[in-house]
Design a protein around this motif. Structure first.
Motif, PDB file in Angstrom:
ATOM      1  N   TYR A  79       0.834  -1.194   0.000  1.00 45.55           N
ATOM      2  CA  TYR A  79       0.000   0.000   0.000  1.00 45.55           C
ATOM      3  C   TYR A  79       0.874   1.251   0.000  1.00 45.55           C
ATOM      4  CZ  TYR A  79      -3.451  -3.363   1.710  1.00 45.55           C
ATOM      5  OH  TYR A  79      -4.269  -4.455   1.854  1.00 45.55           O
ATOM      6  N   LEU A  80       0.311   2.350  -0.506  1.00 42.54           N
ATOM      7  CA  LEU A  80       0.964   3.648  -0.401  1.00 42.54           C
ATOM      8  C   LEU A  80      -0.067   4.644   0.129  1.00 42.54           C
ATOM      9  CD1 LEU A  80       3.614   5.187  -0.899  1.00 42.54           C
ATOM     10  CD2 LEU A  80       2.658   5.916  -3.091  1.00 42.54           C
ATOM     11  N   GLN A  81       0.049   4.958   1.411  1.00 40.12           N
ATOM     12  CA  GLN A  81      -0.816   5.969   2.010  1.00 40.12           C
ATOM     13  C   GLN A  81      -0.253   7.333   1.645  1.00 40.12           C
ATOM     14  OE1 GLN A  81      -3.701   5.557   4.117  1.00 40.12           O
ATOM     15  NE2 GLN A  81      -3.870   7.765   3.735  1.00 40.12           N
ATOM     16  N   MET A  82      -1.045   8.121   0.929  1.00 39.39           N
ATOM     17  CA  MET A  82      -0.587   9.433   0.472  1.00 39.39           C
ATOM     18  C   MET A  82      -1.467  10.499   1.117  1.00 39.39           C
ATOM     19  SD  MET A  82       0.205   8.708  -3.563  1.00 39.39           S
ATOM     20  CE  MET A  82      -1.495   8.355  -4.015  1.00 39.39           C
ATOM     21  N   ASN A  83      -0.878  11.290   1.991  1.00 40.20           N
ATOM     22  CA  ASN A  83      -1.594  12.353   2.691  1.00 40.20           C
ATOM     23  C   ASN A  83      -1.104  13.724   2.224  1.00 40.20           C
ATOM     24  OD1 ASN A  83      -2.935  10.393   4.253  1.00 40.20           O
ATOM     25  ND2 ASN A  83      -1.337  10.455   5.826  1.00 40.20           N
ATOM     26  N   SER A  84      -1.876  14.747   2.534  1.00 43.73           N
ATOM     27  CA  SER A  84      -1.512  16.130   2.199  1.00 43.73           C
ATOM     28  C   SER A  84      -1.067  16.242   0.745  1.00 43.73           C
ATOM     29  CB  SER A  84      -0.397  16.620   3.139  1.00 43.73           C
ATOM     30  OG  SER A  84      -0.813  16.557   4.484  1.00 43.73           O
ATOM     31  N   LEU A  85      -1.853  15.690  -0.143  1.00 45.56           N
ATOM     32  CA  LEU A  85      -1.477  15.680  -1.551  1.00 45.56           C
ATOM     33  C   LEU A  85      -1.416  17.078  -2.127  1.00 45.56           C
ATOM     34  CD1 LEU A  85      -3.421  12.513  -2.638  1.00 45.56           C
ATOM     35  CD2 LEU A  85      -0.967  12.871  -2.932  1.00 45.56           C
ATOM     36  N   ASP A  86      -0.483  17.258  -3.020  1.00 47.54           N
ATOM     37  CA  ASP A  86      -0.189  18.543  -3.663  1.00 47.54           C
ATOM     38  C   ASP A  86      -0.273  18.341  -5.184  1.00 47.54           C
ATOM     39  OD1 ASP A  86       1.353  21.333  -3.105  1.00 47.54           O
ATOM     40  OD2 ASP A  86       2.134  20.391  -4.931  1.00 47.54           O
ATOM     41  N   PRO A  87      -0.629  19.377  -5.937  1.00 40.89           N
ATOM     42  CA  PRO A  87      -0.634  19.214  -7.399  1.00 40.89           C
ATOM     43  C   PRO A  87       0.677  18.672  -7.955  1.00 40.89           C
ATOM     44  CG  PRO A  87      -1.782  21.223  -6.815  1.00 40.89           C
ATOM     45  CD  PRO A  87      -1.213  20.674  -5.527  1.00 40.89           C
ATOM     46  N   GLU A  88       1.795  18.937  -7.280  1.00 41.57           N
ATOM     47  CA  GLU A  88       3.085  18.398  -7.735  1.00 41.57           C
ATOM     48  C   GLU A  88       3.152  16.872  -7.623  1.00 41.57           C
ATOM     49  OE1 GLU A  88       4.471  21.511  -9.397  1.00 41.57           O
ATOM     50  OE2 GLU A  88       5.951  19.931  -9.033  1.00 41.57           O
ATOM     51  N   ASP A  89       2.231  16.275  -6.885  1.00 35.30           N
ATOM     52  CA  ASP A  89       2.187  14.811  -6.770  1.00 35.30           C
ATOM     53  C   ASP A  89       1.449  14.164  -7.932  1.00 35.30           C
ATOM     54  OD1 ASP A  89       1.611  15.386  -3.296  1.00 35.30           O
ATOM     55  OD2 ASP A  89       3.501  14.718  -4.215  1.00 35.30           O
ATOM     56  N   THR A  90       0.888  14.970  -8.823  1.00 34.65           N
ATOM     57  CA  THR A  90       0.202  14.417  -9.983  1.00 34.65           C
ATOM     58  C   THR A  90       1.156  13.593 -10.825  1.00 34.65           C
ATOM     59  OG1 THR A  90      -1.438  16.191 -10.084  1.00 34.65           O
ATOM     60  CG2 THR A  90      -0.998  14.995 -12.133  1.00 34.65           C
ATOM     61  N   ALA A  91       0.807  12.339 -11.057  1.00 36.10           N
ATOM     62  CA  ALA A  91       1.696  11.425 -11.775  1.00 36.10           C
ATOM     63  C   ALA A  91       0.982  10.097 -11.994  1.00 36.10           C
ATOM     64  CB  ALA A  91       2.980  11.177 -10.970  1.00 36.10           C
ATOM     65  N   VAL A  92       1.579   9.276 -12.838  1.00 36.52           N
ATOM     66  CA  VAL A  92       1.204   7.862 -12.882  1.00 36.52           C
ATOM     67  C   VAL A  92       2.067   7.151 -11.853  1.00 36.52           C
ATOM     68  CG1 VAL A  92       1.056   5.773 -14.270  1.00 36.52           C
ATOM     69  CG2 VAL A  92       0.597   8.003 -15.317  1.00 36.52           C
ATOM     70  N   TYR A  93       1.426   6.421 -10.965  1.00 39.39           N
ATOM     71  CA  TYR A  93       2.124   5.713  -9.908  1.00 39.39           C
ATOM     72  C   TYR A  93       2.237   4.236 -10.273  1.00 39.39           C
ATOM     73  CZ  TYR A  93       2.137   9.799  -6.920  1.00 39.39           C
ATOM     74  OH  TYR A  93       2.389  11.044  -6.396  1.00 39.39           O
ATOM     75  N   TYR A  94       3.478   3.747 -10.225  1.00 42.17           N
ATOM     76  CA  TYR A  94       3.773   2.364 -10.604  1.00 42.17           C
ATOM     77  C   TYR A  94       4.263   1.583  -9.387  1.00 42.17           C
ATOM     78  CZ  TYR A  94       3.856   4.116 -15.418  1.00 42.17           C
ATOM     79  OH  TYR A  94       3.540   4.692 -16.621  1.00 42.17           O
ATOM     80  N   CYS A  95       3.794   0.383  -9.281  1.00 40.29           N
ATOM     81  CA  CYS A  95       4.277  -0.549  -8.262  1.00 40.29           C
ATOM     82  C   CYS A  95       5.396  -1.395  -8.863  1.00 40.29           C
ATOM     83  CB  CYS A  95       3.122  -1.434  -7.817  1.00 40.29           C
ATOM     84  SG  CYS A  95       3.535  -2.658  -6.573  1.00 40.29           S
ATOM     85  N   GLY A  96       6.448  -1.625  -8.084  1.00 41.84           N
ATOM     86  CA  GLY A  96       7.545  -2.454  -8.544  1.00 41.84           C
ATOM     87  C   GLY A  96       7.920  -3.465  -7.472  1.00 41.84           C
ATOM     88  N   ALA A  97       8.564  -4.548  -7.875  1.00 44.72           N
ATOM     89  CA  ALA A  97       9.024  -5.569  -6.929  1.00 44.72           C
ATOM     90  C   ALA A  97      10.276  -6.226  -7.475  1.00 44.72           C
ATOM     91  CB  ALA A  97       7.942  -6.626  -6.694  1.00 44.72           C
ATOM     92  N   GLY A  98      11.145  -6.646  -6.570  1.00 42.72           N
ATOM     93  CA  GLY A  98      12.372  -7.302  -6.985  1.00 42.72           C
ATOM     94  C   GLY A  98      13.291  -7.522  -5.813  1.00 42.72           C
TER      95      GLY A  98
END
Length: 117
Positions: A79-98
Motif C-alpha cells: 500500500y501507499l498511504q498518500m496524505n496532504s497531496l499537492d498538485p506536484e504529486d500528480t503522476a502515474v504511480y507504478y508498483c515495482g518488486a524485486g
C-alpha cells in the motif's frame, strides 16, 4: 514470476489523501522488496518509496512525512498511504518488486493520480 496490479488512483483535491493498493500474484512476493515509483508529466520515473520483505522503509525527499508505504504479506499487497497531496504529486504511480527497490524486476501497469489545486 510476480505480477503486479495497481488500483485506487483518481482525482483528488489538494490536501486530500489516497491509499492505492498494489496486489501481487506469485509465491515469492513475500521475499521481495516492494516499491512505488511515479512519473509526472514530462518527467522521468522516480522512486517515491520502498519497503523490504521485513518491513524496513525508505522515502524520497519530496514525499517524506506525507507518504507511508506498507505491506501485508498474507494478502500479497503493498500500500501507499498518500496524505496532504499537492498538485506536484500528480503522476502515474507504478508498483515495482524485486530483489531491491532501486531496480525492480517486475512492474505493474500504473495508476493515475491527479491532484487539483
Amino acid at each position: 514470476q510476480v505480477q503486479l496490479v495497481e488500483s485506487g488512483g483518481g482525482l483528488v483535491q489538494a490536501g486530500g489523501f489516497l491509499r492505492p493498493p498494489c496486489a501481487a500474484s506469485g509465491s515469492i512476493f513475500s521475499f521481495t522488496a516492494g516499491a512505488w515509483y511515479r512519473q509526472g508529466p514530462g518527467k522521468q520515473r522516480e522512486l517515491a518509496a520502498g519497503i523490504t520483505p521485513g518491513g524496513s522503509t525508505d522515502y524520497a525527499d519530496p514525499v517524506t512525512g506525507r507518504f507511508t508505504i506498507s505491506r501485508d504479506n498474507a494478502k500479497n499487497t503493498v500500500y501507499l498511504q498518500m496524505n496532504s497531496l499537492d498538485p506536484e504529486d500528480t503522476a502515474v504511480y507504478y508498483c515495482g518488486a524485486g530483489s531491491n527497490w532501486y531496480h525492480p524486476a517486475y512492474w505493474g501497469q500504473g495508476t493515475q493520480v491527479t491532484v487539483s489545486s
